[in-house]
Design an enzyme around this catalytic site. Structure first.
Site, PDB file in Angstrom:
ATOM      1  N   GLY B  40       0.823  -1.196   0.000  1.00  0.00           N
ATOM      2  CA  GLY B  40       0.000   0.000   0.000  1.00  0.00           C
ATOM      3  C   GLY B  40       0.860   1.249   0.000  1.00  0.00           C
ATOM      4  O   GLY B  40       1.900   1.315   0.665  1.00  0.00           O
ATOM      5  N   ALA B  44      -1.109   5.915   4.795  1.00  0.00           N
ATOM      6  CA  ALA B  44      -0.481   5.076   5.806  1.00  0.00           C
ATOM      7  C   ALA B  44       0.739   4.358   5.231  1.00  0.00           C
ATOM      8  O   ALA B  44       1.828   4.410   5.810  1.00  0.00           O
ATOM      9  CB  ALA B  44      -1.500   4.077   6.351  1.00  0.00           C
ATOM     10  N   GLY B  45       0.574   3.693   4.093  1.00  0.00           N
ATOM     11  CA  GLY B  45       1.670   2.917   3.515  1.00  0.00           C
ATOM     12  C   GLY B  45       2.779   3.803   2.972  1.00  0.00           C
ATOM     13  O   GLY B  45       3.972   3.533   3.179  1.00  0.00           O
ATOM     14  N   HIS B 266     -21.929   8.086   4.687  1.00  0.00           N
ATOM     15  CA  HIS B 266     -21.702   9.532   4.663  1.00  0.00           C
ATOM     16  C   HIS B 266     -22.950  10.245   4.185  1.00  0.00           C
ATOM     17  O   HIS B 266     -23.509   9.888   3.160  1.00  0.00           O
ATOM     18  CB  HIS B 266     -20.533   9.829   3.724  1.00  0.00           C
ATOM     19  CG  HIS B 266     -19.947  11.176   3.947  1.00  0.00           C
ATOM     20  ND1 HIS B 266     -20.650  12.323   3.704  1.00  0.00           N
ATOM     21  CD2 HIS B 266     -18.732  11.562   4.392  1.00  0.00           C
ATOM     22  CE1 HIS B 266     -19.871  13.365   3.998  1.00  0.00           C
ATOM     23  NE2 HIS B 266     -18.713  12.926   4.424  1.00  0.00           N
ATOM     24  N   ARG B 331     -21.797  12.089  11.256  1.00  0.00           N
ATOM     25  CA  ARG B 331     -22.251  11.474  10.013  1.00  0.00           C
ATOM     26  C   ARG B 331     -23.355  10.448  10.178  1.00  0.00           C
ATOM     27  O   ARG B 331     -24.316  10.446   9.422  1.00  0.00           O
ATOM     28  CB  ARG B 331     -21.062  10.787   9.365  1.00  0.00           C
ATOM     29  CG  ARG B 331     -20.061  11.800   8.938  1.00  0.00           C
ATOM     30  CD  ARG B 331     -18.833  11.163   8.403  1.00  0.00           C
ATOM     31  NE  ARG B 331     -17.995  12.245   7.902  1.00  0.00           N
ATOM     32  CZ  ARG B 331     -16.794  12.077   7.403  1.00  0.00           C
ATOM     33  NH1 ARG B 331     -16.275  10.870   7.338  1.00  0.00           N
ATOM     34  NH2 ARG B 331     -16.118  13.097   6.958  1.00  0.00           N
ATOM     35  N   HIS B 406     -19.037   5.034   2.852  1.00  0.00           N
ATOM     36  CA  HIS B 406     -17.922   5.940   2.672  1.00  0.00           C
ATOM     37  C   HIS B 406     -16.632   5.449   3.300  1.00  0.00           C
ATOM     38  O   HIS B 406     -15.548   5.629   2.757  1.00  0.00           O
ATOM     39  CB  HIS B 406     -18.320   7.278   3.306  1.00  0.00           C
ATOM     40  CG  HIS B 406     -17.241   8.293   3.276  1.00  0.00           C
ATOM     41  ND1 HIS B 406     -16.697   8.733   2.093  1.00  0.00           N
ATOM     42  CD2 HIS B 406     -16.601   8.958   4.255  1.00  0.00           C
ATOM     43  CE1 HIS B 406     -15.758   9.620   2.366  1.00  0.00           C
ATOM     44  NE2 HIS B 406     -15.669   9.771   3.666  1.00  0.00           N
ATOM     45  N   GLU B 430      -6.710   2.831   7.184  1.00  0.00           N
ATOM     46  CA  GLU B 430      -8.103   2.374   7.200  1.00  0.00           C
ATOM     47  C   GLU B 430      -8.189   0.852   7.316  1.00  0.00           C
ATOM     48  O   GLU B 430      -9.212   0.298   7.724  1.00  0.00           O
ATOM     49  CB  GLU B 430      -8.827   2.861   5.940  1.00  0.00           C
ATOM     50  CG  GLU B 430     -10.331   2.696   6.027  1.00  0.00           C
ATOM     51  CD  GLU B 430     -11.094   3.315   4.862  1.00  0.00           C
ATOM     52  OE1 GLU B 430     -10.530   4.191   4.177  1.00  0.00           O
ATOM     53  OE2 GLU B 430     -12.250   2.918   4.641  1.00  0.00           O
TER      54      GLU B 430
HETATM   55  C1  LIG Z   1     -14.277  10.465  -1.313  1.00  0.00           C
HETATM   56  C2  LIG Z   1     -13.593  10.373   0.016  1.00  0.00           C
HETATM   57  C3  LIG Z   1     -13.279  11.522   0.737  1.00  0.00           C
HETATM   58  C4  LIG Z   1     -12.627  11.441   1.971  1.00  0.00           C
HETATM   59  N1  LIG Z   1     -12.362  12.596   2.648  1.00  0.00           N
HETATM   60  C5  LIG Z   1     -11.714  12.526   3.830  1.00  0.00           C
HETATM   61  C6  LIG Z   1     -11.377  13.720   4.536  1.00  0.00           C
HETATM   62  O1  LIG Z   1     -11.684  14.829   4.113  1.00  0.00           O
HETATM   63  N2  LIG Z   1     -10.710  13.598   5.699  1.00  0.00           N
HETATM   64  C7  LIG Z   1     -10.338  12.389   6.209  1.00  0.00           C
HETATM   65  O2  LIG Z   1      -9.716  12.354   7.249  1.00  0.00           O
HETATM   66  N3  LIG Z   1     -10.637  11.246   5.546  1.00  0.00           N
HETATM   67  C8  LIG Z   1     -11.314  11.285   4.375  1.00  0.00           C
HETATM   68  N4  LIG Z   1     -11.622  10.120   3.714  1.00  0.00           N
HETATM   69  C9  LIG Z   1     -11.114   8.836   4.215  1.00  0.00           C
HETATM   70  C10 LIG Z   1      -9.649   8.681   3.866  1.00  0.00           C
HETATM   71  O3  LIG Z   1      -9.388   9.221   2.604  1.00  0.00           O
HETATM   72  C11 LIG Z   1      -9.192   7.230   3.845  1.00  0.00           C
HETATM   73  O4  LIG Z   1      -9.666   6.561   4.947  1.00  0.00           O
HETATM   74  C12 LIG Z   1      -7.676   7.148   3.870  1.00  0.00           C
HETATM   75  O5  LIG Z   1      -7.128   7.966   2.876  1.00  0.00           O
HETATM   76  C13 LIG Z   1      -7.200   5.726   3.703  1.00  0.00           C
HETATM   77  O6  LIG Z   1      -5.793   5.728   3.586  1.00  0.00           O
HETATM   78  P1  LIG Z   1      -4.964   4.386   3.614  1.00  0.00           P
HETATM   79  O7  LIG Z   1      -3.560   4.766   3.481  1.00  0.00           O
HETATM   80  O8  LIG Z   1      -5.364   3.595   4.780  1.00  0.00           O
HETATM   81  O9  LIG Z   1      -5.458   3.546   2.339  1.00  0.00           O
HETATM   82  P2  LIG Z   1      -5.567   3.893   0.776  1.00  0.00           P
HETATM   83  O10 LIG Z   1      -5.271   5.296   0.469  1.00  0.00           O
HETATM   84  O11 LIG Z   1      -6.863   3.322   0.344  1.00  0.00           O
HETATM   85  O12 LIG Z   1      -4.393   3.069   0.140  1.00  0.00           O
HETATM   86  C14 LIG Z   1      -4.440   1.697  -0.030  1.00  0.00           C
HETATM   87  C15 LIG Z   1      -3.192   1.280  -0.750  1.00  0.00           C
HETATM   88  O13 LIG Z   1      -3.083  -0.122  -0.685  1.00  0.00           O
HETATM   89  C16 LIG Z   1      -2.828  -0.661  -1.954  1.00  0.00           C
HETATM   90  N5  LIG Z   1      -3.378  -2.012  -1.963  1.00  0.00           N
HETATM   91  C17 LIG Z   1      -4.575  -2.447  -1.487  1.00  0.00           C
HETATM   92  N6  LIG Z   1      -4.688  -3.764  -1.632  1.00  0.00           N
HETATM   93  C18 LIG Z   1      -3.552  -4.192  -2.212  1.00  0.00           C
HETATM   94  C19 LIG Z   1      -3.079  -5.461  -2.622  1.00  0.00           C
HETATM   95  N7  LIG Z   1      -3.787  -6.564  -2.453  1.00  0.00           N
HETATM   96  N8  LIG Z   1      -1.855  -5.513  -3.199  1.00  0.00           N
HETATM   97  C20 LIG Z   1      -1.101  -4.399  -3.378  1.00  0.00           C
HETATM   98  N9  LIG Z   1      -1.501  -3.186  -2.995  1.00  0.00           N
HETATM   99  C21 LIG Z   1      -2.711  -3.085  -2.426  1.00  0.00           C
HETATM  100  C22 LIG Z   1      -3.438   0.304  -2.919  1.00  0.00           C
HETATM  101  O14 LIG Z   1      -2.795   0.188  -4.160  1.00  0.00           O
HETATM  102  C23 LIG Z   1      -3.136   1.630  -2.226  1.00  0.00           C
HETATM  103  O15 LIG Z   1      -1.838   2.044  -2.539  1.00  0.00           O
HETATM  104  C24 LIG Z   1     -12.286  10.188   2.488  1.00  0.00           C
HETATM  105  C25 LIG Z   1     -12.589   9.027   1.774  1.00  0.00           C
HETATM  106  C26 LIG Z   1     -13.282   9.116   0.575  1.00  0.00           C
HETATM  107  C27 LIG Z   1     -13.735   7.859  -0.110  1.00  0.00           C
END
Ligand SMILES: Cc1cc2nc3c(=O)[nH]c(=O)nc-3n(C[C@H](O)[C@H](O)[C@H](O)COP(=O)(O)OP(=O)(O)OC[C@H]3O[C@@H](n4cnc5c(N)ncnc54)[C@H](O)[C@@H]3O)c2cc1C
Ligand code: FES
Lengths: 249, 646
Positions: B40, B44-45, B266, B331, B406, B430
């Protein structure tokens, strides 16, 4: 509405590729362009044919993944709109729509409408950052930034790295993309320290990847879904010239 | 299994500092001998991979998009919270902590949430140093605004693209490390299996999505930062490719899955327009700062031009029901209020299947007060997006909005160190069961993702490595080891099986059907009856999938149909656990609303006597029901209270 699609099909990077024609019946104006392609693909799969490969992810115009040349124009020619945000209400019953991948040597086609944009990543890796490690950074409000500078930096930083600018340019120039990053960071005090080094390194990598030169036709700015201004290219040229001069001195 | 959350002893405010001091360290000269795998490249990643590499570890990072910059985090719009108290409105670590615990309906772990509030201030410093162009005031200092679930202005933002700018900050740091050779980046590569040897996570099996080649990668620790599972509902605001595969595969290798029933709906999304819909679009919640939510008082007015409906015939639902928070109610509460109004027949917008699923979000008053230019400056890009999708101009007529899936609070269970029940497997962002309890407050996911990646994992992963390996000569498991070979064979076998079925139905049709089932019975309101039906129907659909799905092409090429089939196959298993968890949690809390458990006014009724725990589900083998392990939530600092926003 009923549409006819002429779609570029290419099995892999080595295949010469060709256009294929498909019917797209029963398309609803509220569909997005990619939803229209989903419908066509579902029909192809049901008929045992291989679906059209195309890239998309967010479908909100922000991730920069979708990359279709629609009727000769990257993203289809709606102002400030990516292909995923283009809706079918802008087409009419009976239309024939041509769909192609980005066409530029530094972006080789991987399959059908999917291209490899790794060159953009390598340009950023060459210098598109501020060299700070995690931790030990100063208090955020320790350094005031002129609101106008911050706003202009944000205008540049909005680039989604889709590559439409390259696809639209007859020289396959990446200057709009590169200048957006150089300007975003160069306008902020945090990025000023490495300004010269960054400009030199990113431009060198851009040349090495085989992107062409800018001849100021403005076609990049016209297709940019984030309306990144061509003025940033002028700013980059200035930064680059200064950096070269200093390097020479 | 005995769950040990490993919460450090001592007063809440000192736990993290004390723990940091007590954790073991790896000598800088020895760090390059350790391989850390990060799956990822989202907030986070990306943050974890960059920081671990800066510290000197050998990092391999994987993502399935064509570039790490395109992770789903890029789509976050509204902002990121931090307890900086720049507005001098009474914010503090303690208050952010309290708001997050209360927002989560008292279903999160106190110690984790306190740490999150503590490091929130470092995140803003870090991002500003990276050149993230946050909004600023004329004096040159950072601007903040308010967000749902909070009465103060602690949300930092970069226009309507905060997630994009934060992710680009992390991506740029990651790119720097890639350029320096400290991170090896694998884009367009999907992780399909976790490799376990002697009870520890020792590597992964991945598929190159361009060539189809399947390879093994060995590491001393594995980090999953793979995002949420919202797309189990098919329609959600998540990016199309978000999926549960990574954490689900890990679940089957021993990493317990916690609280899958906590899903967030949401309130401010663009309503569904028809059958073809492939995803839903969020209108940032920041709009609720200036927009007023209303529906007609009388069902007969629902198809009238909203402007022709006089004030006296309008019901400003949130302002009426929750006077002190009004349109900024959290929400889950705002979503349910919209659903109730529509269920009563007072929804607006087009009739789809006999229902109008929409409420107005009206900016008329705000435009009158501040002028259209100011509103355009604040939300211009959102109004533009709304117009692109609906063809309507929201400066002239109220927006129509409806709740949509959401965010997912549930995820892999992790201890205080963010390590799962599979030793050596860390889960961040997440993807873990997180700090948000049963409901996440706006602008807190970005905060948590970056807290995990920049400021927590870099310490706790090091501690694990130092404690489990010889620092001078860490033993590396060869990818020729039987554990790798078996995992590789399992991945191959599964892909071959999918390709061989050659049935009648497309993957998309199964995903749509699953999504609709889960949304109808495990969406905004859940009942015992509905959940039991769901638990009967999901296995049947899964069985049909494995007999009747049609996957075209081969495994040795770029094959999006095959990628999709694998993800939907996992959703079909995961959905069952989601429904089971929802059935077992016999209370209403946060995003989990059970119709049987509500008070006379229709507000959620928690049951602290029986359900003040995290439910961590343990895989028990094929065909066997999963085992429920409970982590009791102990509140030392906070009094359990009814969550009221009235
Ligand atoms: C439209 C929208 C608006 C939002 N607005 C807000 C906001 O204003 N404020 C807020 O705090 N939060 C907001 N959120 C929530 C927030 O954006 C997410 O919870 C957060 O960005 C998740 O980050 P993450 O690093 O955990 O995962 P992600 O950004 O989802 O990254 C996941 C990563 O894992 C990789 N991956 C997944 N599975 C695999 C696999 N099997 N093999 C290889 N790679 C894989 C993907 O390629 C990606 O790089 C919003 C969410 C949405 C949908
Ligand atoms: S799919 Fe993300 S910009 Fe089009």
């Amino acid at each position: 509405m009923n549409l006819t699609l002429k779609v570029w099909r290419q099995k892999n990077a080595d295949d010469p590729g060709q256009f294929e024609t498909y019917d797209a019946p029963g398309i609803i104006p509220d569909m997005s362009f990619l939803e229209m392609l989903d419908v066509v693909n579902d029909q192809l799969i049901a008929a045992g044919k291989e679906p059209i490969a195309f890239d998309s992810d967010c479908r909100e115009g922000i991730c920069g993944t979708c990359s279709l040349v629609i009727n000769g124009t990257p993203h289809g020619g709606q102002k400030a709109t990516t292909a995923c945000q283009l809706h079918m209400r802008h087409f009419s019953d009976g239309d024939t729509i041509t769909i192609e991948p980005w066409r530029a040597r530094p972006f080789p086609v991987l399959r059908d409408l999917v291209v490899d944009r790794g060159a953009f990543d390598r340009i950023i890796q060459a210098g598109g950052f501020v060299s700070v490690n995690t931790g030990g950074t100063p208090e955020a409000n320790g350094l005031p930034v002129l609101k106008d500078d911050a706003d202009l930096a944000m205008d540049a930083a909005q680039c989604i790295g889709c590559g439409a600018c390259v696809a639209a340019c007859k020289n396959a120039s990446a200057m709009l993309f590169v200048s957006a990053k150089i300007s975003h960071l160069g306008l902020l005090p945090q990025g000023k320290v490495e300004k010269d080094r960054r400009a030199l390194k990113m431009v060198a990598q851009m040349d090495q990847e085989g992107f062409g030169n800018c001849t100021v036709t403005g076609s990049c700015e016209a297709v940019c879904p984030k309306e990144i201004s061509i003025n940033f290219i002028a700013r980059m040229n200035g930064d680059y010239a200064v950096a070269l001069l200093k390097q020479g001195a | 299994m005995k769950l040990d959350a490993k919460i450090p002893a001592g007063p809440l405010a000192q736990k993290w500092d004390k723990h940091k001091f007590e954790m073991k360290l790896v000598n800088p000269a020895n760090r390059r001998k350790f391989d850390v795998i990060v799956i990822g490249s989202g907030l986070a990643g990306g943050a974890a991979a960059a920081t671990l590499a800066e510290q000197g570890y050998n990092v391999k990072c994987f993502c399935f998009q064509d570039s790490p910059r395109r992770a789903h985090s890029i789509a976050a719009q509204g902002g990121i919270n931090a307890a900086k108290n720049y507005k001098n409105d009474g914010d503090s670590v303690q208050r952010l902590f309290y708001d997050t615990i209360k927002g989560g309906d008292f279903r999160a772990r106190e110690a984790n949430v306190y740490r999150l509030a503590q490091v929130s201030v470092n995140i803003i410093d870090q991002c500003v140093a990276q050149g993230v162009p946050f909004a600023r005031e004329y004096g040159g200092l950072l601007d903040t605004r308010s967000f749902g679930g909070s009465q103060l202005q602690r949300t930092f933002y970069a226009r309507g693209q905060t997630g994009q700018q934060l992710l680009l900050g992390a991506y740029q740091s990651l790119s720097r490390q890639i350029g320096l050779g400290n991170v090896k980046m694998f884009s367009r590569t999907e992780m399909l299996e976790v490799v376990v040897a002697k009870g520890q996570a020792r590597g992964v099996i991945v598929r190159d999505l361009v060539s189809g080649e399947i390879t093994a990668h060995s590491g001393h620790a594995v980090v999953l930062a793979t995002g949420g599972y919202g797309n189990v509902f098919f329609l959600s605001t998540n990016a199309k490719l978000c999926n549960v595969t990574a954490t689900w595969r890990a679940y089957k290798k021993g990493a317990c899955y916690a609280n899958p029933c906590y899903t967030q709906i949401h309130p401010t999304c663009i309503p569904v327009s028809g059958e073809h819909q492939s995803k839903l679009t969020l209108m940032s919640e920041s709009l609720r700062n200036d927009g007023r939510v209303w529906v007609p008082k009388k069902a007969a007015d629902c198809d009238k031009d909203p402007k022709s409906i006089p004030e006296s015939d309008r019901d400003y639902v949130l302002e009426r029901k929750y006077p002190s928070f009004g349109n900024l109610a959290p929400r889950d509460i705002a979503s349910r209020a919209a659903k109730e109004a529509c269920d009563e027949g007072r929804g607006v917008g087009p009739l789809i299947d006999g229902k109008r699923l929409g409420v107005y979000l009206d900016f008329t008053d705000a435009i009158a007060r501040f002028g259209e230019a100011k509103i355009r400056e604040r939300y211009g890009n959102l109004f533009d997006m709304y117009e692109r999708i609906t063809g309507e101009n929201a400066y002239q007529q109220p927006m129509r909005i409806y709740p949509a899936v959401h965010y997912t609070m549930g995820g892999t269970w992790v201890d205080y160190n963010l390590m799962s029940t599979l030793p050596g497997l860390f889960v961040a962002g997440e993807a873990n069961f997180s700090d948000h309890g049963a409901n996440r407050l706006g602008a807190s996911a970005l905060m948590q993702g970056l807290a995990d990646g920049y400021f927590i994992l870099p310490y706790t992963v090091g501690n694990y490595l130092a404690a489990n390996y010889s620092a001078a000569k860490p033993e590396t498991l060869s990818t020729a080891a039987p554990e790798f070979k078996a995992a590789l064979a399992a991945v191959n076998e599964r892909l071959t099986r999918l390709l061989k079925i050659n049935g009648q139905r497309t993957v998309l049709s199964f995903h749509r059907q699953l999504g609709k089932m889960v949304w109808d019975k495990c969406g905004m309101a859940r009942s015992e009856k509905g959940l039991k039906e769901l638990l009967r129907d999901i296995p049947a659909l899964r069985e049909e999938f494995w007999k009747n799905v049609k996957v075209t092409g081969t495994g040795e090429e770029l094959n999006q149909d095959l990628e999709y089939a694998g993800r939907v196959a996992d959703f079909l298993e995961f959905a069952e656990l989601l429904a089971l968890d929802a059935l077992e949690r016999k209370e209403s809390c946060g995003g989990h609303f059970r119709v049987e458990y509500q008070d006379q006014e229709g507000e959620a009724q928690r049951n602290d006597d029986d359900f003040c725990h995290a439910a961590a589900w343990e895989y028990a083998g094929p065909g066997k029901p999963p085992i429920l392990n409970k982590e009791p939530l102990v509140f030392e600092d906070i009094h359990l209270a009814k969550r009221s926003y009235k």
